[in-house]
Scaffold this motif. Structure first.
Motif, short mmCIF file in Angstrom:
data_model
loop_
_atom_site.label_atom_id
_atom_site.label_comp_id
_atom_site.label_asym_id
_atom_site.label_seq_id
_atom_site.Cartn_x
_atom_site.Cartn_y
_atom_site.Cartn_z
N SER A 158 -35.43 -58.75 76.50
CA SER A 158 -36.70 -58.56 75.82
C SER A 158 -37.81 -59.36 76.51
O SER A 158 -37.61 -60.51 76.90
CB SER A 158 -36.58 -58.99 74.35
OG SER A 158 -37.83 -58.91 73.71
N THR B 36 -41.85 -55.47 66.88
CA THR B 36 -41.47 -56.57 67.77
C THR B 36 -40.04 -57.01 67.55
O THR B 36 -39.27 -57.21 68.50
CB THR B 36 -42.42 -57.77 67.56
OG1 THR B 36 -43.77 -57.36 67.83
CG2 THR B 36 -42.06 -58.91 68.49
N ARG C 231 -37.64 -54.35 68.89
CA ARG C 231 -37.56 -54.36 70.35
C ARG C 231 -36.70 -55.52 70.85
O ARG C 231 -35.92 -55.37 71.80
CB ARG C 231 -38.96 -54.45 70.96
CG ARG C 231 -39.79 -53.20 70.76
CD ARG C 231 -41.17 -53.35 71.35
NE ARG C 231 -41.12 -53.56 72.80
CZ ARG C 231 -42.19 -53.72 73.56
NH1 ARG C 231 -43.40 -53.68 73.01
NH2 ARG C 231 -42.08 -53.92 74.85
N GLU D 237 -40.76 -59.88 75.02
CA GLU D 237 -41.69 -60.33 73.99
C GLU D 237 -41.94 -61.83 74.14
O GLU D 237 -41.02 -62.63 74.13
CB GLU D 237 -41.13 -60.04 72.59
CG GLU D 237 -40.79 -58.58 72.34
CD GLU D 237 -42.02 -57.69 72.37
OE1 GLU D 237 -43.13 -58.20 72.16
OE2 GLU D 237 -41.86 -56.47 72.59
N THR E 187 -46.93 -63.16 71.51
CA THR E 187 -46.85 -61.83 70.89
C THR E 187 -46.19 -61.89 69.52
O THR E 187 -46.67 -61.28 68.56
CB THR E 187 -46.04 -60.89 71.80
OG1 THR E 187 -46.67 -60.83 73.09
CG2 THR E 187 -45.98 -59.49 71.21
N ILE E 188 -45.09 -62.64 69.43
CA ILE E 188 -44.40 -62.78 68.15
C ILE E 188 -45.28 -63.48 67.14
O ILE E 188 -45.34 -63.10 65.96
CB ILE E 188 -43.07 -63.54 68.35
CG1 ILE E 188 -42.14 -62.76 69.28
CG2 ILE E 188 -42.39 -63.79 67.01
CD1 ILE E 188 -40.86 -63.49 69.63
N ALA F 206 -47.95 -61.10 65.83
CA ALA F 206 -47.36 -60.16 64.88
C ALA F 206 -47.08 -60.83 63.54
O ALA F 206 -47.28 -60.22 62.48
CB ALA F 206 -46.07 -59.58 65.46
N THR G 220 -34.60 -65.20 68.08
CA THR G 220 -35.42 -64.24 68.82
C THR G 220 -35.46 -64.54 70.32
O THR G 220 -36.07 -63.77 71.08
CB THR G 220 -36.87 -64.24 68.28
OG1 THR G 220 -37.40 -65.57 68.35
CG2 THR G 220 -36.91 -63.76 66.84
#
Length: 364
Positions: A276, A265, A268, A278, A282-283, A286, A188
């Motif tokens: 990105s 997420t 995106r 993110e 935030t991850i 989520a 990610t």
């Protein structure tokens, strides 16, 4: 050497430069309590579903109960396996370099995260499809949706989820330790390779597809039940349908609320590649939202049962000063009568015969 293709080095780059420090405030005891609540909730739901399956051996409900049991069992094992690994990581002070030299633990953790994430979503959509067939095509459902067929469907769903989870391993792409150093998943951070993007988008698309199928099938089922109810004015033999559709709607709402932030997420990140924005926080937020789905799912079967709903109806009616009437609708009739009502409602001559059935049933 490319770290995304090297199991020995995969994931450790994130340990050198991480800006996600929120997990330091959360102790291992919180993880243990969180895991314990999930295990107890799912165990209680399994007991309720097993008793319901033994008490009501109707074909129209047996298949639903088998699928529901599969969903709850999956959630239970998700808490047991993922929770145990998470507790171990917390207890080891998140020192992955010490206990994950060969990246085996991270790979197992990542596979479990993907499998126990997608499998409940798939099962929820299969349950919605099963109920839609049971309401719209009752004769076909009674003859084709046997216990053996339902077990085959459960096996196929689990195998498909396992295949998706094993795709990176089969392609020699190791799962990555995430920025919070508490879990493993697809890559990610600094996503630039098309294959890393593909895994993220595949996970998100499959999750959204499962939610869309659930929404569509539940809408068709609900409209059909309401149409038959208003058309026939006969409630007997339909109470178990309404109970199951209420549970399905609750499961769908819980899944949408809990999983949408994580699926959005991941989508995106996959679409924006390395651009990105993110953050790790935030991850992580989520992910926590998605984890709540495994705790809330069993409470759907614990709280949204006929006995509980009937008592709530009595309490609500008493508080509002409304006389409680026609609770006979909650009594289950035989499968024969249920199929008879459905067949009459679908037949062209139902408008002529449908008014005679309530009189005959009252006469009995």
């Amino acid at each position: 050497m490319n770290s995304s293709k090297s199991p020995g080095l995969a994931g450790f780059g994130v340990l050198k430069n991480t800006t996600c420090h929120t997990e330091k405030k959360i102790s291992v005891f919180f993880s243990i309590i969180f895991m314990t609540v999930g295990i107890l909730s799912n165990s209680l739901a399994i007991i309720i579903l097993v008793k319901a399956y033994q008490r009501f051996r109707q074909k129209s409900k047996a298949s639903f109960l088998l699928l529901a049991s599969g969903l709850v069992v999956t959630d239970l094992f998700g808490h047991l396996i993922n929770g145990a690994i998470a507790v171990f990581v917390y207890a080891s002070d998140k020192d992955w370099i010490r206990f994950n030299q060969s990246n085996i633990l991270c790979s197992v953790f990542g596979i479990c995260m993907v499998f126990f994430g997608l499998c409940p979503l798939f099962l929820g959509s299969v349950m919605a499809v099963e109920r839609c067939i049971g309401v719209t095509k009752p004769i076909f459902h009674s003859t084709k949706m046997t216990s053996r067929h339902v077990k085959m469907m459960l096996t196929m769903v689990c195998l498909f989820a396992v295949l998706i989870a094993l795709l990176p391993i089969l392609r020699f792409r190791a799962y990555q330790i995430q920025g919070s150093r508490t879990w493993c998943f697809y890559k990610t951070e600094h996503v630039e390779d098309w294959e890393d993007r593909f895994y993220l988008l595949l996970f998100s698309c499959l999750g959204f597809l499962a939610l869309a199928i659930s929404f569509l099938c539940n809408a068709v089922t609900g409209i059909t039940l309401l149409r038959v109810k208003f058309k026939s004015q006969q409630r007997q033999g339909r109470s178990h349908h309404f109970e199951m559709i209420i549970q399905l709607l609750a499961i769908m709402c819980v899944s949408c609320i809990c999983w949408s932030p994580f699926l959005v997420t991941m989508a995106r990140i996959g679409i924006n590649e390395g651009r990105s924005k993110e953050t790790c926080e935030t991850i992580l937020f989520a992910l926590r939202m998605a984890t709540w789905n495994q705790i809330l799912d069993p409470w759907v079967y614990i709280l949204l049962r006929k006995a509980v709903l009937k008592n709530l109806y009595k309490i609500t009616s008493g508080c509002c000063g409304v006389h409680v009437i026609n609770l006979h609708m909650w009594e289950l009739s035989s499968i024969k009568n249920s199929l008879k009502v459905a067949a009459i409602s679908e037949s062209p001559a139902s408008s002529k015969q449908i008014n005679l059935q309530p009189l005959s049933s009252m006469g009995q």
